[in-house]
Design an enzyme around this catalytic site. Structure first.
Site, PDB file in Angstrom:
ATOM      1  N   GLU A  89     -34.558  -0.924 -10.782  1.00  0.00           N
ATOM      2  CA  GLU A  89     -33.941  -1.570 -12.209  1.00  0.00           C
ATOM      3  C   GLU A  89     -34.953  -2.282 -13.207  1.00  0.00           C
ATOM      4  OE1 GLU A  89     -30.764  -1.730 -12.563  1.00  0.00           O
ATOM      5  OE2 GLU A  89     -30.396  -0.758 -10.789  1.00  0.00           O
ATOM      6  N   GLU A 130     -28.354 -10.477 -12.974  1.00  0.00           N
ATOM      7  CA  GLU A 130     -28.906  -9.078 -13.143  1.00  0.00           C
ATOM      8  C   GLU A 130     -28.948  -8.696 -11.661  1.00  0.00           C
ATOM      9  OE1 GLU A 130     -29.931  -5.826 -14.220  1.00  0.00           O
ATOM     10  OE2 GLU A 130     -29.574  -7.145 -15.798  1.00  0.00           O
ATOM     11  N   GLU A 137     -23.248  -2.001  -9.367  1.00  0.00           N
ATOM     12  CA  GLU A 137     -23.620  -0.763  -9.775  1.00  0.00           C
ATOM     13  C   GLU A 137     -24.034  -0.081  -8.573  1.00  0.00           C
ATOM     14  OE1 GLU A 137     -26.689  -0.984 -13.046  1.00  0.00           O
ATOM     15  OE2 GLU A 137     -25.047  -1.372 -14.363  1.00  0.00           O
TER      16      GLU A 137
END
Length: 186
Positions: A89, A130, A137
Site C-alpha cells: 500500500e 488506512e 479493499e
C-alpha cells in the site's frame, strides 16, 4: 419403528447422528439417559438459553489458542499486517512517513499534555483508518476482481473515511500546532 426425518438430525464430527436438541440416540432409537435427565431438569426459564445453545454456531477450529499463546500469535499476525501494508500500500507508506515526521515534531512543541495526545492521536488515527481501508479493499479483491457497483461503493466509503481522518488530522494540527509555529517565526 418409524424412520426419523433426516433433516431433524445432525452429525457429530465422528459421523454419529445427533438430534438437534443434543441427544444422541441409542442403537434402539431411544434417547440416552443423559438426554432424558436434561429433559427432566428443563424449566420454563431455561428455554431461551436452551434455544440459544441450539442456535449457536459451531466453534471455530482456528480459534483454539488461549492466553499468552493467543497474544503471541496475534502479535505475529499484526507484524505481518504491517509488513504487508508497507509492501503493498503506497498510501500507507506515505502516511507512515508523514507520521514519522509529525510525531517527533509534536514532542518538541510546547503545548499541554492533552494537546500532545490530540496531535499524536490524530496522526495515528489516519494510520488506523488506512489499515482498515486496505483490509476492506483486500477482502473485496479476494471476493472478486470484477467491476461491481457494490464493490466500488465499499472501496469509495473506505477512501472517504481516510479523507475524513486526514482532514481531522490537518484541522487538529492547524488549531493546536499552528499558533505555536507562527509564534516561533515572528
Amino acid at each position: 419403528m418409524a424412520e426419523k426425518d433426516p433433516h431433524l438430525t445432525e452429525r457429530h464430527a465422528n459421523g454419529r447422528p445427533r438430534e438437534r436438541d443434543g441427544a444422541v440416540p441409542h442403537a434402539n432409537g431411544a434417547a440416552s439417559p443423559s438426554a432424558r435427565n436434561r429433559a427432566q431438569r428443563t424449566h420454563a426459564h431455561d428455554e431461551p438459553a436452551a434455544r440459544m445453545a441450539e442456535d449457536a454456531p459451531p466453534l471455530n477450529p482456528y480459534k483454539g489458542n488461549r492466553g499468552l499463546t493467543r497474544a503471541w500469535y496475534a502479535l505475529k499476525n499484526s507484524i505481518q499486517g504491517f509488513r504487508d501494508a508497507w509492501r503493498e500500500e503506497s498510501a500507507f507508506r506515505q502516511e507512515l512517513t508523514l507520521s514519522a515526521i509529525l510525531v517527533p515534531v509534536s514532542i518538541f512543541l510546547p503545548v499541554d499534555p492533552v494537546e500532545h495526545v490530540l496531535l499524536v492521536g490524530s496522526v495515528l488515527l489516519v494510520l488506523i483508518v488506512e489499515l482498515l481501508n486496505s483490509s476492506v479493499e483486500a477482502a473485496i479483491d479476494r471476493i472478486s476482481l470484477d467491476l461491481h457497483e457494490l464493490s466500488k461503493r465499499a472501496k469509495d466509503f473506505g477512501s472517504a473515511a481516510v479523507t475524513v481522518a486526514l482532514l481531522l488530522c490537518l484541522l487538529t494540527w492547524i488549531l493546536l500546532a499552528g499558533p505555536v509555529i507562527i509564534h516561533w517565526f515572528r
